[in-house]
Scaffold this motif. Structure first.
Motif, mmCIF file in Angstrom:
data_model
loop_
_atom_site.group_PDB
_atom_site.id
_atom_site.type_symbol
_atom_site.label_atom_id
_atom_site.label_comp_id
_atom_site.label_asym_id
_atom_site.label_seq_id
_atom_site.Cartn_x
_atom_site.Cartn_y
_atom_site.Cartn_z
ATOM 1 N N LYS A 1 -12.252 -4.479 -3.039
ATOM 2 C CA LYS A 1 -11.372 -4.642 -4.194
ATOM 3 C C LYS A 1 -10.163 -3.717 -4.084
ATOM 4 O O LYS A 1 -9.019 -4.125 -4.338
ATOM 5 C CB LYS A 1 -12.142 -4.364 -5.485
ATOM 6 C CG LYS A 1 -11.310 -4.727 -6.703
ATOM 7 C CD LYS A 1 -11.930 -4.302 -8.017
ATOM 8 C CE LYS A 1 -10.935 -4.613 -9.121
ATOM 9 N NZ LYS A 1 -11.240 -3.902 -10.347
ATOM 10 N N LEU B 1 -6.289 -4.838 -3.977
ATOM 11 C CA LEU B 1 -5.285 -4.298 -4.905
ATOM 12 C C LEU B 1 -4.129 -3.655 -4.142
ATOM 13 O O LEU B 1 -2.999 -3.673 -4.581
ATOM 14 C CB LEU B 1 -5.925 -3.258 -5.833
ATOM 15 C CG LEU B 1 -6.855 -3.801 -6.918
ATOM 16 C CD1 LEU B 1 -7.589 -2.650 -7.601
ATOM 17 C CD2 LEU B 1 -6.079 -4.615 -7.931
ATOM 18 N N SER B 2 -4.427 -3.077 -2.986
ATOM 19 C CA SER B 2 -3.400 -2.408 -2.193
ATOM 20 C C SER B 2 -2.778 -3.343 -1.162
ATOM 21 O O SER B 2 -1.980 -2.901 -0.346
ATOM 22 C CB SER B 2 -3.997 -1.195 -1.473
ATOM 23 O OG SER B 2 -4.693 -0.381 -2.381
ATOM 24 N N ARG B 3 -3.135 -4.617 -1.220
ATOM 25 C CA ARG B 3 -2.617 -5.608 -0.281
ATOM 26 C C ARG B 3 -2.867 -5.174 1.175
ATOM 27 O O ARG B 3 -1.996 -5.244 2.018
ATOM 28 C CB ARG B 3 -1.118 -5.819 -0.484
ATOM 29 C CG ARG B 3 -0.723 -6.274 -1.862
ATOM 30 C CD ARG B 3 -1.105 -7.729 -2.097
ATOM 31 N NE ARG B 3 -0.609 -8.216 -3.379
ATOM 32 C CZ ARG B 3 -1.282 -8.157 -4.529
ATOM 33 N NH1 ARG B 3 -2.490 -7.597 -4.557
ATOM 34 N NH2 ARG B 3 -0.771 -8.634 -5.639
ATOM 35 N N VAL C 1 7.614 -14.691 -1.619
ATOM 36 C CA VAL C 1 6.703 -14.351 -2.700
ATOM 37 C C VAL C 1 6.749 -15.474 -3.713
ATOM 38 O O VAL C 1 7.818 -15.934 -4.091
ATOM 39 C CB VAL C 1 7.146 -13.034 -3.377
ATOM 40 C CG1 VAL C 1 6.192 -12.684 -4.495
ATOM 41 C CG2 VAL C 1 7.213 -11.916 -2.354
ATOM 42 N N GLU D 1 5.454 -15.279 -9.250
ATOM 43 C CA GLU D 1 4.352 -14.861 -10.105
ATOM 44 C C GLU D 1 4.895 -14.112 -11.310
ATOM 45 O O GLU D 1 4.262 -13.996 -12.337
ATOM 46 C CB GLU D 1 3.412 -13.972 -9.293
ATOM 47 C CG GLU D 1 2.050 -13.808 -9.897
ATOM 48 C CD GLU D 1 1.276 -12.720 -9.196
ATOM 49 O OE1 GLU D 1 0.360 -12.188 -9.803
ATOM 50 O OE2 GLU D 1 1.619 -12.385 -8.049
ATOM 51 N N GLY D 2 6.103 -13.575 -11.137
ATOM 52 C CA GLY D 2 6.792 -12.956 -12.264
ATOM 53 C C GLY D 2 6.107 -11.717 -12.809
ATOM 54 O O GLY D 2 6.004 -11.549 -14.010
ATOM 55 N N VAL D 3 5.621 -10.868 -11.957
ATOM 56 C CA VAL D 3 5.083 -9.596 -12.446
ATOM 57 C C VAL D 3 6.262 -8.800 -12.988
ATOM 58 O O VAL D 3 7.282 -8.673 -12.317
ATOM 59 C CB VAL D 3 4.413 -8.804 -11.311
ATOM 60 C CG1 VAL D 3 3.955 -7.448 -11.827
ATOM 61 C CG2 VAL D 3 3.242 -9.576 -10.764
ATOM 62 N N SER D 4 6.147 -8.313 -14.176
ATOM 63 C CA SER D 4 7.300 -7.609 -14.728
ATOM 64 C C SER D 4 6.913 -6.216 -15.147
ATOM 65 O O SER D 4 5.742 -5.878 -15.217
ATOM 66 C CB SER D 4 7.842 -8.368 -15.918
ATOM 67 O OG SER D 4 7.023 -8.106 -17.018
#
Lengths: 122, 490
Positions: free
Chosen positions: A32, A36-38, A115, A118-121
């Motif tokens: 996991k 999360l850290s790609r 990318v 996904e629009g992470v803001s």
């Protein structure tokens, strides 16, 4: 002015940590953290990091042996607060300099793998 | 419980850029028109080993906004790292405030068609913006990143779920913008991305067995960048919730499904699922070790409070009660702080608020609307306008000539008195001279005189106009009317 103002969250965390049992890290947790850290991890790496990260946690976990029940949590390790900067512009880097270390560039831009929107803001 | 009983329950997260010259943690300028990646330095590029230093002005503006929203300023604020991996965030974490923000527990009163609605403010905190990620339009397999925006001071204002309709959500967002601009906290140009909105939408579905209210799942709609899209997205989402709930009332609840993150396609007018509860981000917050806490001095907080001007709603009410202005005029004159300040200056100088308001509404606002400009770009001081208004009040020129002089003042930058002298616009109030203009008008318009005598009262207006024209517009209109009526025997 109070420099020793207690931090609610830190207090909560300490309380939670005191209650928590120390368990060895599982493979799933390592995977996991990798996701999360790609970072893609091979099976061998998952095994290796599970051991290594567990021993790091064990080492830090030694701190729990101290009785901190009467100690106010610190806001920060340094006895400082209100370190502020005037709102004055300073010269930074030119685009060429900024992009010099980029793995890939496209014109004045950093170029990255496509990318999805996904629009992470913020 | 029928669909009609479902109560829309909406909270809004609003992000706005603060009006600083530099970024939050480095001296790079905040610019919107610069060449890509030209307002960057090792700090905002997230280079190893660099240290952020907090922009004091950003903290002050954040606290000013928090105070204007009636928030308490806690004794300690601190910053935290919020981790996520995305190409617009070079450090791989955003510095934000997790559990100890700068301001907590305020409110904003929002004017709606149904009266004022009070919206609670949960918190106000200061964080950094991310960069801009753009997708290759030609279908290439890459995206490009501009980091000029990275580290721009961003204020996040989180409301309580006190909003109960799409129109109110929009009104709240607009009121926040007006307030921020009034306070000089932000410019809030929506087209520049200086203000962005994230509504949390749900429906209250009555009360559970425990007596607590129950809700449909909460949808957080990300990254809306216009008032219109806020309203449309909330309308859409409320309808979608209603449909889902009616189709499956037992299952479609907050306790079952939790919270989901949705995007909005403005061109299609639909929202779409981005992340469900299971995929929710795990941000692994922890205290930012590179920034020390902020412990506001109480005297400093009071000094910041003193910079909060009278706010738009209060000022509008005062304009109505103190100056006797109509509600509409008071609303127009207080919509922008610069306009309200300009008006009050003129009103004070001419000691006649109603006349000053008349000039603001008819002449100043007309020019600003035509030019799509702000009061700062009018090119006229309140003192200069006050001189003109006084000349009209004293009868030196008539009202229509006043508007002409106003235009000439804007064009030439000359004071009103000088224009009146040079162009010979002074009002003619000498009875003999005015009588001559009236005679001229009567002689040249015999038909109209007949009409009037035949009972067409409207003909008087035409004759007035002719006499004024004969005077070059300079005659005292009251005097023209008196003499005209006398001569017409009526």
């Amino acid at each position: 002015m109070r420099v020793d103002v207690a931090i609610r969250s830190a207090r909560d965390l300490t309380a939670a940590a005191r209650k928590a049992r120390i368990l060895p890290l599982s493979r799933e947790e390592v995977l996991k953290v990798g996701t999360l850290s790609r970072i893609g991890l091979s099976d061998a790496e998952v095994g290796r990091f599970t051991t290594q990260l567990s021993s790091i946690l064990d080492y830090v976990g030694k701190l729990r042996e101290l009785d901190t029940s009467g100690v106010e949590p610190l806001a920060h390790a340094l006895p400082l607060h209100n370190v502020l900067r005037p709102d004055e512009p300073r010269t930074g880097l030119a685009p060429e300099q900024a992009l010099a270390g980029a793995p890939e560039a496209s014109g004045d831009f950093f170029r990255v793998p496509r990318v999805l929107d996904e629009g992470v803001s913020a | 419980m029928t669909a009609a009983d479902l109560l829309p329950t909406i909270g809004l997260e609003v992000h706005m850029h603060l009006k600083t010259r530099t970024k939050l943690f480095c001296g790079c300028p905040v610019r919107y028109d610069a060449r890509p990646n030209s307002c960057v330095c090792p700090v905002c590029l997230g280079m190893p080993g660099v240290l952020p230093v907090m922009n004091g002005r950003a903290v002050e503006l954040a606290v000013r906004m928090a105070l204007a929203l009636g928030c308490a300023i806690p004794d300690l604020a601190k910053w935290d790292r919020k981790h996520y991996y995305y190409p617009d965030l070079p450090k791989n974490y955003q510095i934000s405030e997790y559990d100890q923000p700068l301001g907590i527990g305020g409110f904003l009163d929002v004017e709606t068609p149904r009266g004022a609605v009070r919206v609670g403010i949960t918190r106000v905190h200061l964080e950094e913006d991310a960069g801009k990620l753009m997708h290759d339009e030609r279908g290439g397999n890459f995206s490009v990143v501009d980091l000029n925006r990275t580290g721009t001071p961003l204020l996040e204002i989180v409301s309580e779920p006190d909003i109960h309709g799409a129109e109110d959500a929009r009104a709240y967002a607009e009121a926040l913008r007006q307030l921020a601009v009034y306070l000089g906290v932000g410019d809030c140009h929506l087209q520049l991305g200086q203000m962005r909105f994230e509504p949390n939408v749900s429906l209250r579905i009555g009360t559970g067995p425990d007596g607590k209210p129950r809700y449909t799942p909460i949808s957080e709609i990300k990254n809306l960048n216009s008032f219109r899209s806020v309203e449309r997205a909330v309308v859409f989402e409320l309808a979608r919730h209603r449909q889902e709930y009616v189709a499956n009332p037992a299952e479609y609840t907050l306790e079952n499904l939790g919270k989901e993150t949705r995007g909005w396609r403005d061109d299609e007018g639909v929202s779409f699922l981005q992340r469900s509860k299971e995929e929710a981000h795990d941000y692994r917050y922890f205290p930012e070790p590179d920034l020390v806490p902020f412990v506001p001095d109480r005297a400093w907080v009071e000094a910041v409070r003193a910079t909060v001007p009278e706010l738009p709603q209060g000022r509008r009410r005062r304009f109505i009660s103190e100056y006797g202005l109509p509600e509409y005029d008071a609303g127009v004159l207080t919509a922008e702080r610069g306009v309200a300040d300009f008006f009050e200056k003129v009103a004070g100088l001419v000691k006649d608020p109603k006349t000053a308001s008349n000039w603001m509404m008819q002449d100043v606002m007309r020019v600003l609307n035509e030019r799509k400009a702000g009061i700062a770009d009018l090119g006229m001081t309140p003192e200069a306008l006050a001189e003109l208004v006084s000349l009209v009040k004293q009868g030196a020129i008539n009202r229509n000539k006043g508007t002409e002089v106003f235009g000439k003042m804007l064009a030439s930058g000359k004071p009103a008195g000088e224009i009146v002298r040079q162009d010979g616009l002074a009002q003619v109030a000498d009875a003999g001279a005015v009588e001559a203009f009236v005679d001229q008008a009567l002689a040249a318009n015999a038909r109209t005189v007949e009409d009037y005598k035949g009972g067409k009262k409207a003909a008087l207006g035409r004759l007035m106009g002719e006499a004024m024209k004969a005077s070059g517009g300079k005659a005292n209109p009251q005097l023209v009317r008196e003499i005209l009526l006398r001569k017409l025997g009526g």
